[in-house]
Write a protein that holds these residues in place. Structure first.
Motif, PDB file in Angstrom:
ATOM      1  N   CYS A  37     -16.787  20.286   1.724  1.00 24.72           N
ATOM      2  CA  CYS A  37     -17.612  21.276   2.416  1.00 24.72           C
ATOM      3  C   CYS A  37     -17.169  22.707   2.098  1.00 24.72           C
ATOM      4  N   PRO A  38     -18.125  23.608   1.929  1.00 22.98           N
ATOM      5  CA  PRO A  38     -17.808  25.008   1.596  1.00 22.98           C
ATOM      6  C   PRO A  38     -17.350  25.790   2.828  1.00 22.98           C
ATOM      7  N   ILE A  39     -16.089  25.589   3.186  1.00 27.19           N
ATOM      8  CA  ILE A  39     -15.592  26.203   4.419  1.00 27.19           C
ATOM      9  C   ILE A  39     -14.863  27.519   4.177  1.00 27.19           C
ATOM     10  N   ASN A  40     -14.617  27.869   2.932  1.00 30.82           N
ATOM     11  CA  ASN A  40     -13.904  29.111   2.608  1.00 30.82           C
ATOM     12  C   ASN A  40     -14.847  30.300   2.800  1.00 30.82           C
ATOM     13  N   PRO A  41     -14.576  31.196   3.749  1.00 28.30           N
ATOM     14  CA  PRO A  41     -15.503  32.305   4.016  1.00 28.30           C
ATOM     15  C   PRO A  41     -15.592  33.317   2.885  1.00 28.30           C
ATOM     16  N   ALA A  42     -14.646  33.281   1.952  1.00 24.57           N
ATOM     17  CA  ALA A  42     -14.704  34.200   0.812  1.00 24.57           C
ATOM     18  C   ALA A  42     -15.766  33.792  -0.189  1.00 24.57           C
ATOM     19  N   ARG A  48     -24.333  32.989   3.241  1.00 24.38           N
ATOM     20  CA  ARG A  48     -23.807  31.726   3.758  1.00 24.38           C
ATOM     21  C   ARG A  48     -24.842  30.908   4.535  1.00 24.38           C
ATOM     22  N   PRO A  49     -25.650  31.457   5.440  1.00 21.50           N
ATOM     23  CA  PRO A  49     -26.627  30.606   6.142  1.00 21.50           C
ATOM     24  C   PRO A  49     -27.577  29.888   5.175  1.00 21.50           C
ATOM     25  N   ALA A  50     -28.065  30.611   4.159  1.00 17.95           N
ATOM     26  CA  ALA A  50     -28.960  29.992   3.180  1.00 17.95           C
ATOM     27  C   ALA A  50     -28.222  28.949   2.363  1.00 17.95           C
ATOM     28  N   LEU A  51     -26.980  29.250   1.996  1.00 19.46           N
ATOM     29  CA  LEU A  51     -26.167  28.291   1.248  1.00 19.46           C
ATOM     30  C   LEU A  51     -25.976  27.010   2.046  1.00 19.46           C
ATOM     31  N   GLU A  52     -25.651  27.146   3.326  1.00 13.38           N
ATOM     32  CA  GLU A  52     -25.383  25.959   4.136  1.00 13.38           C
ATOM     33  C   GLU A  52     -26.627  25.096   4.292  1.00 13.38           C
ATOM     34  N   ARG A  53     -27.802  25.711   4.398  1.00 11.99           N
ATOM     35  CA  ARG A  53     -29.039  24.925   4.488  1.00 11.99           C
ATOM     36  C   ARG A  53     -29.289  24.174   3.180  1.00 11.99           C
ATOM     37  N   ALA A  54     -29.090  24.848   2.046  1.00 15.41           N
ATOM     38  CA  ALA A  54     -29.303  24.199   0.750  1.00 15.41           C
ATOM     39  C   ALA A  54     -28.290  23.088   0.527  1.00 15.41           C
ATOM     40  N   TYR A  55     -27.059  23.332   0.933  1.00 15.95           N
ATOM     41  CA  TYR A  55     -25.994  22.338   0.790  1.00 15.95           C
ATOM     42  C   TYR A  55     -26.294  21.109   1.643  1.00 15.95           C
ATOM     43  N   ALA A  56     -26.729  21.334   2.862  1.00 23.03           N
ATOM     44  CA  ALA A  56     -27.044  20.222   3.756  1.00 23.03           C
ATOM     45  C   ALA A  56     -28.239  19.421   3.241  1.00 23.03           C
ATOM     46  N   ALA A  57     -29.221  20.109   2.663  1.00 19.64           N
ATOM     47  CA  ALA A  57     -30.372  19.406   2.093  1.00 19.64           C
ATOM     48  C   ALA A  57     -29.942  18.510   0.934  1.00 19.64           C
ATOM     49  N   PHE A  58     -29.044  18.998   0.105  1.00 17.03           N
ATOM     50  CA  PHE A  58     -28.498  18.197  -0.998  1.00 17.03           C
ATOM     51  C   PHE A  58     -27.743  16.985  -0.460  1.00 17.03           C
ATOM     52  N   ALA A  59     -26.874  17.215   0.518  1.00 17.53           N
ATOM     53  CA  ALA A  59     -26.106  16.121   1.102  1.00 17.53           C
ATOM     54  C   ALA A  59     -27.031  15.089   1.745  1.00 17.53           C
ATOM     55  N   ALA A  60     -28.056  15.560   2.434  1.00 15.06           N
ATOM     56  CA  ALA A  60     -28.999  14.643   3.073  1.00 15.06           C
ATOM     57  C   ALA A  60     -29.728  13.798   2.035  1.00 15.06           C
ATOM     58  N   HIS A  79     -19.844  21.343  12.973  1.00 13.15           N
ATOM     59  CA  HIS A  79     -20.805  22.274  12.373  1.00 13.15           C
ATOM     60  C   HIS A  79     -21.558  21.604  11.238  1.00 13.15           C
ATOM     61  N   TYR A  80     -20.844  20.944  10.353  1.00 14.21           N
ATOM     62  CA  TYR A  80     -21.510  20.312   9.215  1.00 14.21           C
ATOM     63  C   TYR A  80     -22.280  19.066   9.627  1.00 14.21           C
ATOM     64  N   ARG A  81     -21.823  18.379  10.651  1.00 18.36           N
ATOM     65  CA  ARG A  81     -22.598  17.244  11.155  1.00 18.36           C
ATOM     66  C   ARG A  81     -23.943  17.719  11.691  1.00 18.36           C
ATOM     67  N   SER A  82     -23.943  18.862  12.374  1.00 18.71           N
ATOM     68  CA  SER A  82     -25.193  19.431  12.893  1.00 18.71           C
ATOM     69  C   SER A  82     -26.112  19.867  11.758  1.00 18.71           C
ATOM     70  N   LEU A  83     -25.537  20.509  10.731  1.00 20.72           N
ATOM     71  CA  LEU A  83     -26.337  20.919   9.575  1.00 20.72           C
ATOM     72  C   LEU A  83     -26.980  19.714   8.895  1.00 20.72           C
ATOM     73  N   LEU A  84     -26.209  18.645   8.737  1.00 18.08           N
ATOM     74  CA  LEU A  84     -26.728  17.446   8.100  1.00 18.08           C
ATOM     75  C   LEU A  84     -27.835  16.818   8.944  1.00 18.08           C
ATOM     76  N   ALA A  85     -27.636  16.788  10.248  1.00 16.62           N
ATOM     77  CA  ALA A  85     -28.665  16.231  11.130  1.00 16.62           C
ATOM     78  C   ALA A  85     -29.961  17.026  11.014  1.00 16.62           C
ATOM     79  N   ASP A  86     -29.849  18.359  11.004  1.00 14.72           N
ATOM     80  CA  ASP A  86     -31.036  19.209  10.880  1.00 14.72           C
ATOM     81  C   ASP A  86     -31.747  18.978   9.553  1.00 14.72           C
ATOM     82  N   ALA A  87     -30.981  18.614   8.515  1.00 15.79           N
ATOM     83  CA  ALA A  87     -31.563  18.367   7.189  1.00 15.79           C
ATOM     84  C   ALA A  87     -32.112  16.957   7.038  1.00 15.79           C
TER      85      ALA A  87
END
Length: 358
Positions: A37-42, A48-60, A79-87
């Motif tokens: 998971c891309p947890i490094n804030p750097a 980041r919000p757009a990245l996390e949605r795209a990442y979750a869609a890929f994982a889903a 956090h990532y469990r919620s993103l995956l569920a939303d995707a």
């Protein structure tokens, strides 16, 4: 001269090839796919919000076809469990590991799974890792991932005395490895190493009989030219290779040269490669970023059980053209597009983010 080491005993041991292990081609049956998971804030600091949605869609999308393992520290798992569920992910197929990482590029720091000729035994291959030639410190957590997974899965773990990443390796399952000199022979990884020595180490590590070399890869590629952004085996004697018809493109000359070299190559049994051209996206040029051009490519697709997940870049005509070519190369698998416009800003796409677990 350095040799292979069994990480469990810290003792020198025969190479994986000598023991009957090899790296399967990616179209082999898989147990799961691993992501970090891309947890490094750097990373992805402005998107980041757009990245996390795209990442979750890929994982889903992966969970539609097989199990998914996520390296993710405990504090970020909900956090990532919620993103995956939303995707729309199938969470029954998701397994989290409380394993810290420096970056999200699991292809390069994740465990490379070898299979034994007996069809049963498995092992982990652990290359030295220094974040693509020391470019993005620190990398100590990423470097430890293969050993941690080997211990978790109770698998033997072979340390290879070579700085290399999974994205530099493309095998056909019939004894051939395809890679790039700009990565493996780069002084930022293996200073002073001869081509012959690198070939021997790679063949011994991956259970191969020959190494085929391309000189270099895409402009703007932080990895110095990983093979998985330019040329991919789709059968033991067939490759898809990135190609750019535009003579003004910064990738035109490199990809034209690669195309000619591939057409002249022969497998170790003398068989010529069949070379199929895969178009490049229109150049993506970010503003105020570390690179003038991003290494966006359709070659960074991920082969999984019964499907191929393909990066797209919001370029309808070129996206559709690439999807059609990849569909012809994998006629028995579902072709699943996955939007990577917000992912590629950090220099990679789907294959870079993932590692198959055979």
């Amino acid at each position: 001269m350095a040799s292979f080491v069994n990480n469990a005993t810290s003792c020198e041991c025969p190479s994986p090839r000598a023991l009957g292990y090899s790296l399967p081609p990616e179209w082999s049956q898989q147990q799961s796919v691993m992501l970090s998971c891309p947890i490094n804030p750097a990373t992805w600091p402005n998107t980041r919000p757009a990245l996390e949605r795209a990442y979750a869609a890929f994982a889903a999308a992966i969970t539609r076809f097989e199990d998914l393992r996520l390296n993710c520290v405990a504090a970020a798992q909900e956090h990532y469990r919620s993103l995956l569920a939303d995707a729309g992910a199938d969470l029954s197929r998701v397994r989290f590991h409380d394993l810290p990482t420096n970056d999200a590029w699991c292809r390069d720091h994740g465990p490379i799974i070898l299979r034994h000729a007996d069809g049963q035994r498995r092992a982990v291959l652990d290359f030295d890792y220094n974040a693509w030639g020391g470019k993005f410190p620190p990398w100590d957590l990423d470097d430890a991932v293969p050993r941690a997974i080997a211990a978790m899965d109770v698998l033997p773990c072979f340390h290879a005395p070579l700085f290399c990443e999974g994205g530099a390796l493309e095998v056909n399952g019939r004894g051939t490895l395809l890679t790039t000199a700009s990565v493996v022979l780069n002084p930022n990884r293996n200073p002073g190493m001869s081509k012959a020595r690198a070939e021997q180490l790679l063949m011994d590590a991956l259970g191969c009989e020959q190494v085929l070399w391309l000189p270099s890869g895409l402009a703007g590629d932080d990895t110095d030219g990983h093979i998985d952004t330019i040329t991919r085996f789709v059968a033991h004697d067939v490759v898809l290779t990135a190609y750019d018809d535009d003579p003004l493109s910064p990738n035109h000359d490199v990809l034209k040269r690669n195309d000619a070299l591939l057409r002249a190559m022969r497998l170790h049994d003398g068989t010529p490669l069949e070379v199929i051209r895969l178009p490049m996206p229109e150049p993506i040029r970010p503003q105020n970023w570390r690179e003038e051009i991003l290494p966006a490519t359709y070659a960074n697709f991920l082969v999984i059980n019964n499907a191929v997940i393909v990066p797209t870049y919001r370029q309808d005509r070129r996206d559709e053209q690439a999807l059609a070519i990849i569909a012809q190369a994998f006629p028995t698998r579902e072709i699943v597009p996955s939007d990577c416009y917000d992912i590629v800003i950090e220099g990679g796409a789907l294959h870079c983010l993932s590692q198959q677990m055979f």
